[in-house]
Design an enzyme around this catalytic site. Structure first.
Site, mmCIF file in Angstrom:
data_model
loop_
_atom_site.group_PDB
_atom_site.id
_atom_site.type_symbol
_atom_site.label_atom_id
_atom_site.label_comp_id
_atom_site.label_asym_id
_atom_site.label_seq_id
_atom_site.Cartn_x
_atom_site.Cartn_y
_atom_site.Cartn_z
ATOM 1 N N LYS A 97 0.849 -1.188 0.000
ATOM 2 C CA LYS A 97 0.000 0.000 0.000
ATOM 3 C C LYS A 97 0.889 1.243 0.000
ATOM 4 O O LYS A 97 1.733 1.415 0.889
ATOM 5 C CB LYS A 97 -0.847 0.000 1.261
ATOM 6 C CG LYS A 97 -2.293 0.300 1.013
ATOM 7 C CD LYS A 97 -3.027 0.147 2.318
ATOM 8 C CE LYS A 97 -4.449 0.513 2.185
ATOM 9 N NZ LYS A 97 -5.095 0.597 3.474
HETATM 10 C C1 E4P Z 1 -8.368 0.869 3.638
HETATM 11 O O1 E4P Z 1 -7.622 0.507 2.764
HETATM 12 C C2 E4P Z 1 -8.342 2.211 4.244
HETATM 13 O O2 E4P Z 1 -7.120 2.464 4.860
HETATM 14 C C3 E4P Z 1 -9.496 2.326 5.206
HETATM 15 O O3 E4P Z 1 -10.667 1.903 4.523
HETATM 16 C C4 E4P Z 1 -9.684 3.724 5.794
HETATM 17 O O4 E4P Z 1 -10.879 3.755 6.517
HETATM 18 P P1 E4P Z 1 -11.285 4.948 7.534
HETATM 19 O O5 E4P Z 1 -11.516 6.161 6.721
HETATM 20 O O6 E4P Z 1 -12.523 4.464 8.207
HETATM 21 O O7 E4P Z 1 -10.130 5.100 8.473
#
Ligand code: E4P
Length: 269
Positions: A97
């Protein structure tokens, strides 16, 4: 459409995998923090690397996103390689990521370091999930760099639009509840709208990059992401659980169960 579970909590990953509807896992530093806090609270001294290895095994070869923490191209590339070399041999399912733009406001000279890192990793055949996508343009850039996934943050877009409008809201409320007149962020009207625009761009231009709807807050948002053709949705455990619920399903279960006649029940004895 694929469903990833958006958590680093091993219990939640195990349980949702047992439901037979999960195709992968996404983590981020905040989710890892939460999982480690729970681990320590439970008295476990298991190290983070071993904990991550367990996640990779439970995911049974499905993609698991692990995020870098560096802010420059050099750091991000080196951390991506560390994560990939250390963890991919466990189950051949690591996706790296990378933030689309690591500029935190005071390092604009590194604004394109995420993209150049994605391009380098894609060239080396390492799949990348591009995180913190808030505009279709960012998704387009990440697709051009060769990302396997782009993650538009639907829920955070909605949070921001509601804050801009001075609304008070519960984090799990679907947005827009009553239309969006006069409310948008540079043409984006909601989190789902952002996901839809990203999907359109990938499809119109034939990119292989998959749209991975992220930051989801409620089942209806998942429904709308499915309807606009999102390739993947990464869904928090509580939202995934809520997707199976409806009061009429409970009512129907009670009625059918009450109507079972002994002769029918005997078939199963
Ligand atoms: C996933 O890849 C993201 O990091 C995550 O969905 C972020 O979610 P949030 O906005 O609830 O922290």
């Amino acid at each position: 459409m694929e469903f990833f579970v958006d958590t680093a909590d091993l219990d939640q990953i195990r349980e949702s995998y047992a439901w037979g509807i999960v195709d992968g896992v996404t983590t981020n530093p905040s989710l890892i923090k939460k999982a480690v806090e729970k681990l320590r609270k439970d008295g476990s001294s298991l190290g983070i690397p071993e904990y991550i290895e367990n996640i990779l095994r439970v995911a049974q070869g499905d993609p698991v996103s692990l995020e870098v923490i560096g802010l420059t191209a050099e750091e991000m590339y080196s951390q991506a390689m560390t994560l990939y070399e250390r963890f991919n041999p466990i189950a051949e399912n690591v996706v790296i990521k990378i933030p689309v733009n690591p500029n935190m406001g005071d390092n604009p000279e590194h604004a394109f370091d995420g993209l150049s890192t994605i391009a380098r990793l894609a060239e080396a055949g390492i799949p990348v999930n591009t995180t913190l996508i808030f505009t279709p343009e960012q998704a387009l850039l990440a697709a051009k760099a060769g990302a396997a996934y782009v993650s538009p943050f639907a829920g955070r877009v909605d949070d921001d639009l509601r804050k801009m409008a001075g609304e008070t809201f519960d984090k799990t409320d679907y947005y827009p509840a009553d239309g969006v007149e006069g409310r948008d962020d540079n043409g984006i009207e909601s989190g789902v709208d952002l996901v839809a625009r990203c999907v359109e761009i990938m499809e119109i231009h034939g990119f292989e990059t998959q749209v991975l709807a992220a930051s989801l807050r409620n089942p209806r948002q998942v429904r709308e992401c499915a309807l606009v053709g999102s390739h993947v949705a990464t869904i928090p455990f509580n939202v995934l659980s809520a997707m199976a619920e409806h009061k009429k399903t409970v009512e129907g279960m009670k009625a059918f169960t009450a109507d079972i006649v002994p002769e029918y029940a005997q078939i199963f004895e």
